[in-house]
Design a protein around this motif. Structure first.
Motif, short mmCIF file in Angstrom:
data_model
loop_
_atom_site.label_atom_id
_atom_site.label_comp_id
_atom_site.label_asym_id
_atom_site.label_seq_id
_atom_site.Cartn_x
_atom_site.Cartn_y
_atom_site.Cartn_z
N THR A 1 0.83 -1.20 0.00
CA THR A 1 0.00 0.00 0.00
C THR A 1 0.87 1.27 0.00
OG1 THR A 1 -1.73 -1.18 1.21
CG2 THR A 1 -1.83 1.22 1.22
N VAL A 2 1.91 1.26 0.80
CA VAL A 2 2.81 2.43 0.87
C VAL A 2 3.49 2.67 -0.47
CG1 VAL A 2 4.95 3.28 1.88
CG2 VAL A 2 3.18 2.30 3.34
N ILE A 3 3.91 1.60 -1.12
CA ILE A 3 4.59 1.75 -2.41
C ILE A 3 3.66 2.34 -3.45
CG2 ILE A 3 5.58 0.44 -4.33
CD1 ILE A 3 6.85 -1.41 -2.24
N THR A 4 2.42 1.85 -3.52
CA THR A 4 1.47 2.41 -4.50
C THR A 4 1.10 3.84 -4.14
OG1 THR A 4 -0.36 1.38 -3.27
CG2 THR A 4 0.52 0.17 -5.15
N ALA A 5 1.02 4.16 -2.83
CA ALA A 5 0.73 5.54 -2.42
C ALA A 5 1.86 6.47 -2.85
CB ALA A 5 0.54 5.60 -0.90
N LEU A 6 3.10 6.03 -2.75
CA LEU A 6 4.24 6.83 -3.21
C LEU A 6 4.16 7.08 -4.71
CD1 LEU A 6 7.16 5.25 -1.12
CD2 LEU A 6 6.14 7.54 -0.85
N GLY A 7 3.74 6.02 -5.45
CA GLY A 7 3.58 6.21 -6.89
C GLY A 7 2.51 7.22 -7.22
N THR A 8 1.37 7.17 -6.50
CA THR A 8 0.30 8.14 -6.72
C THR A 8 0.76 9.55 -6.39
OG1 THR A 8 -1.34 6.44 -6.15
CG2 THR A 8 -2.07 8.73 -6.10
N ALA A 9 1.50 9.69 -5.29
CA ALA A 9 1.99 11.02 -4.89
C ALA A 9 2.94 11.59 -5.95
CB ALA A 9 2.70 10.91 -3.53
N LEU A 10 3.79 10.75 -6.49
CA LEU A 10 4.73 11.21 -7.52
C LEU A 10 3.98 11.67 -8.76
CD1 LEU A 10 7.64 11.57 -8.54
CD2 LEU A 10 7.58 9.16 -9.28
N VAL A 11 2.97 10.89 -9.20
CA VAL A 11 2.19 11.27 -10.38
C VAL A 11 1.44 12.56 -10.13
CG1 VAL A 11 0.21 10.60 -11.81
CG2 VAL A 11 1.99 8.93 -11.28
N LEU A 12 0.86 12.70 -8.93
CA LEU A 12 0.11 13.92 -8.61
C LEU A 12 1.03 15.14 -8.62
CD1 LEU A 12 -2.60 15.14 -7.76
CD2 LEU A 12 -1.98 14.64 -5.39
N PHE A 13 2.23 14.98 -8.08
CA PHE A 13 3.17 16.11 -8.05
C PHE A 13 3.59 16.52 -9.47
CE2 PHE A 13 7.58 17.61 -8.03
CZ PHE A 13 7.46 18.73 -7.22
#
Length: 603
Positions: free
Chosen positions: A267-279
């Motif tokens: 979950t943390v890894i996918t959340a990091l991916g989402t945060a990177l895309v959003l940024f």
């Protein structure tokens, strides 16, 4: 760990035959899954159209089939399309899931049936070396892994993989930079999956073993509840159960911790991916390279990308759990039957009943021989008693005839035919067996008597019960032949259960009758009534009677005295008394007080 060291892929291949008749349904379900994926890809577009062409462009008119739409009409149209696509997706998904669930249940029934059939075919030596509750756990619970494997392995893996591929293609076509950011987490996610996979499989196997042990203790405690209460050992049994329940709790907690940590990591890894895309996506919107609607739809597809990635992670671990449980199932199915039917074995026809033992020896695995070079012949219709001290091998000798066990040396022939050359079923169909403790199944009296002959009519069952004098107590019962006997027949007395066993043997009308301590657990006052039924039952049948009650042996045509695995004496009752050997000493010991001794004899 279950599986006997086999890889999970080998275990998965072993399940394929259980789906062999379901390929049509599986193919159709696969098509429905692909249509479900297509429907899921359509859901974000109405919102993107509403954002870019209505909400962020209030002065431009949205068109539908060439007609301009007001903002409320456009919003209603987008909402309707979103609901329509969602309904389409939900309906297709429900249809596909239902089909896959039915296929999984069908495979589960087939696997359980095969497992139960396999257990029924394995010899008594196998069952005596295993805990019955553990085998029941494998049939009831472990076999469910085939359903998990199918639904997770096909339904989730196929659906998630198709969604993942489709979403990745759309994302790269929309914005390669953001797509590369989104997929940059894949190496880290793969590392987490592979890191936890073996650990989850090992700990899952440990959980099944501990749960099986708890079930075994419950089964044993409840089966022997009378003994525990009689000796006041409830506290000891409870302490033992509490220990195993605590071990099970600790094993389950360890498994839960591993699962929780693995899920959190994914979950943390996918959340990091989402945060990177959003940024990165927000930067591109501010630079005018991306519209708000396009960012929205990209984030929506990103959810379609990450959700199947997470599902695949969880599925990989669920499949490891299923592999551990399937390993325990196929451990049984791969067990070699130590007393098999020969290839293309013929059926033994109805026999006359001539029996011949030729230099037969026997030893339980890992123990010294119990029987040594036993040889004797029995003529058709002759009634034989086998007597001797406790532990001399009497019951063991009897159990060789129906091939419950196999001689280590020598040959047993019936009507001149080696019993190892014919099917076990046809061999046993020529025999009726009455044991010291008659075994009853949970059901009615009628059903338990009918075990002797499945095709018997009610009139035949009544005749058998009358011959065994079982009708004397059956007719006094409120429900008569439809009376439930309870678990293991415990609602009936020992004498009543024995009469049902004798009735079962009468109904079978087999040419060979095996009696293993048929009166050993009965009160001497009641034994005489059972004796009359047994003598009537043995009329004109080849009869082998194992007993320590010598007054019962005296009614037989011939007596073999077994001592330390050898036949030490044989002859008629009167002749053996006259010889003054072991038989006479046993007779005098039993009649020293003028009544038969009341003992039990496991030998």
């Amino acid at each position: 760990m279950g599986g006997g060291g086999k890889s999970r892929w080998a275990l998965y291949r072993e399940t394929l035959p259980y789906f062999s008749g379901l390929f049509g349904s599986i193919l159709f379900a696969t098509l429905l899954l692909l249509l479900t994926v297509a429907a899921s890809l359509l859901r974000p577009w109405p919102v993107q159209w509403l954002i870019d062409h209505v909400l962020l462009s209030p002065h431009s008119k949205a068109l539908f089939l060439g007609r301009p739409l007001s903002p409320p009409e456009a919003a209603f149209g987008a909402a309707s399309a979103l609901v329509g696509f969602s309904l389409l997706h939900g309906g297709l998904n429900l249809w596909a899931t239902s089909l896959l669930y039915q296929c999984g249940l069908r495979a589960l029934v087939l696997l359980r049936t095969d497992l139960f059939e396999c257990l029924q075919g394995l010899p008594l030596s196998y069952h005596r070396s295993r805990v019955g509750a553990d085998l029941a756990y494998r049939v009831t619970y472990d076999a469910q892994a085939v359903q998990t494997l199918f639904q997770k392995g096909l339904g989730t893996v196929l659906g998630s993989s198709a969604t993942l591929i489709a979403a990745a293609i759309v994302l790269f076509r929309m914005n390669p930079l953001l797509a590369a950011c989104a997929l940059g987490i894949l190496p880290f996610l793969w590392f987490v999956i592979s890191h936890f996979a073996d650990r989850i499989r090992r700990e899952s196997g440990e959980v099944q073993e501990k749960e099986s042990t708890v079930l075994a203790h419950v089964s044993e405690g409840l089966t022997n509840i009378q003994l525990l209460q009689a000796y006041g050992r409830e506290d000891n049994a409870l302490a033992s159960f509490r220990l195993h329940a605590e071990q099970s709790r600790q094993t389950n907690l360890a498994f839960l911790r591993t699962n929780s940590v693995s899920v959190m990591a994914a979950t943390v890894i996918t959340a990091l991916g989402t945060a990177l895309v959003l940024f990165v996506g927000a930067q591109q919107v501010t630079l005018g390279r991306l519209t708000v609607g396009e960012l929205w739809i990209f984030l929506s597809y990103l959810a379609l990308l990450y959700q199947p990635l997470e599902q695949l992670s969880y599925t990989a671990w669920a499949l490891e759990d299923a592999a551990a449980r399937l390993g325990r199932v196929f451990d049984v199915l791969r067990t070699e039957n130590s007393i098999p039917d020969p290839p293309h074995a013929p059926v033994l026809p109805r026999v006359r009943g001539e029996i011949r033992f030729e230099r037969v020896s026997f030893a339980y695995e890992g123990h010294p021989s119990i029987l040594h070079q036993i040889s004797f012949s029995i003529a058709p219709g002759q009634r034989i008693a086998i007597v001797g001290p406790t532990g001399s091998g009497k019951s063991t000798l009897l159990s060789l005839l129906p091939r419950f066990f196999e001689p280590s040396e020598g040959t047993i022939r019936i009507d001149g035919t080696d019993i190892r050359t014919v099917t076990k079923r046809s061999l046993r169909e020529n025999m009726a067996i009455v044991l010291q403790d008659t075994l009853l199944f949970q059901g009615t009296i009628l059903e338990n008597i009918a075990l002797g002959k499945a095709s018997a009519s009610f009139a035949e069952i009544e005749q058998a019960a009358h011959a065994a004098r079982a009708d004397e107590f059956i007719d006094r019962l409120h429900q008569k032949y439809q009376t439930p006997v309870g678990e293991r027949g415990l609602t009936l007395s020992g004498g009543q259960r024995q009469r049902i066993g004798i009735a079962r043997a009468f109904l079978r009308q087999a040419p060979i009758l095996l009696l293993d301590e048929p009166t050993g657990s009965l009160d001497p006052a009641f034994e005489g009534e059972i004796l009359q039924s047994l003598l009537l039952l043995s009329f004109r049948q080849t009869t082998l009677l194992v007993t320590h009650r010598l007054h019962l042996a005296s009614e037989m045509d011939w007596v073999f005295v077994l001592n330390e695995g050898h036949i030490s004496e044989s002859g008629r009752h009167s002749d053996l008394l006259a010889q003054g050997g072991l038989y006479r000493r046993l007779w005098e010991a039993q009649n020293a007080d003028g009544i038969p001794a009341v003992t039990t004899d496991p030998g």
